[in-house]
Design a protein around this motif. Structure first.
Motif, short mmCIF file in Angstrom:
data_model
loop_
_atom_site.label_atom_id
_atom_site.label_comp_id
_atom_site.label_asym_id
_atom_site.label_seq_id
_atom_site.Cartn_x
_atom_site.Cartn_y
_atom_site.Cartn_z
N CYS A 156 93.28 -8.28 61.46
CA CYS A 156 92.58 -8.45 60.18
C CYS A 156 93.10 -7.44 59.15
CB CYS A 156 91.07 -8.29 60.37
SG CYS A 156 90.63 -6.82 61.32
N PHE A 192 89.69 -0.17 58.11
CA PHE A 192 89.56 -0.11 59.57
C PHE A 192 89.71 1.36 59.94
CE2 PHE A 192 89.91 -3.40 63.04
CZ PHE A 192 89.48 -2.56 64.05
N VAL A 235 86.18 -13.09 65.97
CA VAL A 235 84.83 -12.61 65.71
C VAL A 235 84.47 -12.71 64.23
CG1 VAL A 235 84.79 -11.03 67.69
CG2 VAL A 235 85.50 -10.16 65.47
N LEU A 236 85.47 -13.01 63.40
CA LEU A 236 85.18 -13.13 61.97
C LEU A 236 85.11 -14.60 61.56
CD1 LEU A 236 87.62 -10.44 60.44
CD2 LEU A 236 85.17 -10.19 60.93
#
Ligand code: SF4
Ligand code: SF4
Lengths: 110, 421
Positions: free
Chosen positions: A70, A84, A42-43
């Motif tokens: 990540c 996070f 998604v990054l």
């Protein structure tokens, strides 16, 4: 580059990138980690900083699979641009109230 | 299994058209008196706790007048029944009961169907009194549902006739309606009180499938309700929240020995435990217990849970008071163990920023991405600790238990030496 890039995750919590720090990062390890097969991807890298390549809604609906790749990659190969956050307010209360109950949580025992 | 209190269950029955005795809920003795005066004497006062056999624990009392209601209600509000404090009392008119039956629909794991159960003999200890005799059952086809003729046939076969037959048939059919609409595991009326005015649900129990709770916010139940016949501990409630709205893999957590009393009584050492799969958990416990270690909790983190779920449940396991270690073991798993490991590593790095756990910890990763999982502990500096050991796919459950004992012995020795210095 300044400011933050941030998105929420399904289980409750958020991922925040400090873009000024990320701009200085040479490895962009978070983006690499997010783009390995079997993970969610998604990054992406945009303007030299991590960027969400799905919508915020999609990320929150589960496109970000909360694999933490990540974050852990940033810890070993990045320069600490990511936060996070996976809150557990009830757990925080449990720990804060342990002493009053005469208890010592296992991880705090002497 | 989330369970409604009696008055909540009866509310559902009433709304579905099943007759229940007139009553009211009280949260103070004075409210109990007011409710009783409204209903008329004599009354029964019933502690509202989500456990059976309340009567035997003094949770059901009778009163003939307002003065008695006040005294008995005060008595009940001070009570603790099987671990549950009494904060609500159901006040009901005492019934004139000619006969008591038992009627229920339960999810039957043996037949994989809902099963309608009827016994002519209801009331306390129904199983013991009947010894299983005279109990009629009917397995319901979910696609067909429970039609009146099906219930009637069964009841007739059980010896019911006359006016009771259509009345009980109607109740059975409505019970099934409640069972289906609310994703129940059990809907039980015990006893069905046969009174001059017809059958009434004198007591009711409704348990809802935990995994369907999110579909029924109107029931006001939470997954942190109960474990077997005891209330969930605070820590179990926190663990239940992790799975409540996130069904990506499991983090099923139950405390086997919540306060460590069992370990103490057995002369064992209390430890935190997490297993990927129930079978491997049992096999690992079989090895740990003879070596003197009793897991304080059971935890199953299988079904490919997210790393975030692993992070949260690891923090929960490590928060258990006074544990002297932590064991994680996977089965030969197809779940992505690198995800599993990331959650554990994040929790450990947060709790132990110096990478030095205060208790011995053994991890065993066997299965998909196990090597990546194992490497992660080294990459993040966790294997520098003398009290962390990470094992791989060649290790057996016995190896894990022995490795843990070795670490624990060294840890104990170091603590003893530290205390003597
Ligand atoms: S690895 Fe860390 S510092 Fe580098 S770009 Fe990613 S989040 Fe930013
Ligand atoms: S948690 Fe996983 S899927 Fe989500 S952004 Fe990080 S690496 Fe990508």
């Amino acid at each position: 580059m300044s400011g933050v890039m941030s998105f929420e995750v399904f289980s409750g919590g958020s991922v925040t990138f400090d873009l000024a720090t990320c701009a200085k990062c040479e490895t962009k390890a978070c983006v690499v980690a997010c783009n390995v097969p079997n993970l969610a991807c998604v990054l992406e890298l945009k303007d030299n900083v991590p960027h969400l390549k799905v919508t915020q809604e999609e990320a929150k609906r589960g496109a970000c699979i909360e694999c933490l790749a990540c974050e852990l990659a940033c810890m070993t190969d990045g320069i600490g641009g990511i936060t996070f956050s996976l809150p557990m307010p009830e757990w925080d209360e449990l720990i804060a109230g342990a002493a009053a109950r005469g208890e010592t949580p296992g991880f705090q025992r002497s | 299994m989330a369970r409604l209190l009696e008055f909540e269950a009866k509310d559902l029955l009433r709304k579905t058209g099943i007759p229940v005795p007139p009553g009211g809920v009280a949260v103070t003795p004075e409210e109990a008196v007011a409710a009783a005066e409204k209903i008329g004497f004599p009354v029964v006062l019933k502690a509202q706790v989500p456990v059976g056999k309340r009567g035997k624990a003094g949770g059901i009392l009778f009163a003939e007048n307002s003065g008695e209601v006040l005294t008995r209600a005060r008595e009940l509000f001070g009570k603790n029944i099987y671990g549950y404090g009494v904060s609500q009392i159901l006040v009901e008119r005492k019934l004139d009961i000619a006969q008591e039956h038992y009627l229920a629909i339960l999810s039957n794991p043996a037949t994989k169907t809902p099963t309608l159960i009827f016994s002519r003999h209801g009331g306390m200890d129904v199983e013991e009194h009947t010894g299983g005799e005279g109990i009629a059952t009917y397995n319901i086809d979910l696609l067909q549902g429970l039609r009146p003729y099906m219930a009637m046939d069964m009841l007739k076969g059980a010896g019911i006739s006359g006016r009771a037959l259509p009345a009980l048939t109607q109740i059975a059919v409505k019970l099934f309606d409640i069972y289906r609409k609310n994703d129940c595991l059990l809907v039980e009326i015990n006893p069905v009180a046969m009174t001059p005015k017809g059958p009434l649900a004198a007591d009711a129990r409704i348990s809802v499938d935990d995994d369907a709770l999110f579909r029924h916010p109107e029931l006001g139940l939470d997954e942190g309700g109960e474990v077997g016949d005891r209330p969930r501990t605070q820590i179990e409630k926190i663990a239940a929240l992790i799975d409540a709205h996130d069904h990506r893999g499991s983090a099923h957590f139950v405390q086997i020995d919540p306060d460590g009393a069992l370990a103490k009584a057995e002369g064992k050492i209390s430890i935190g435990f997490d297993g990927v799969g129930t079978g491997v958990s049992l096999a690992a416990m079989d090895e740990l217990v003879p070596l003197g270690f009793l897991p304080r909790n059971f935890c199953d983190t299988s079904g490919n849970p997210t790393a975030s779920k692993m992070y949260r449940i690891t923090k929960v396991i490590l928060a258990q008071p006074d544990i002297e270690g932590y064991v994680f073991i996977s089965c030969l798993s197809s779940q992505q163990l690198d995800n599993t490991a990331r959650g554990i590593v994040k929790a450990f790095l947060e709790i132990y920023p110096d990478r030095m756990p205060n208790i011995p910890c053994v991890f065993c990763f066997r299965g998909a991405w196990d090597e990546t999982a194992i490497a992660m502990f080294e990459q993040h500096g966790l294997t520098r600790s003398p009290f962390i050991r990470v094992l791989g796919r060649d290790a057996t459950e016995r190896d894990v238990a022995l490795a843990f004992r070795e670490l624990h012995t060294g840890w104990r020795a170091q603590r003893t030496a530290g205390a003597q210095a």
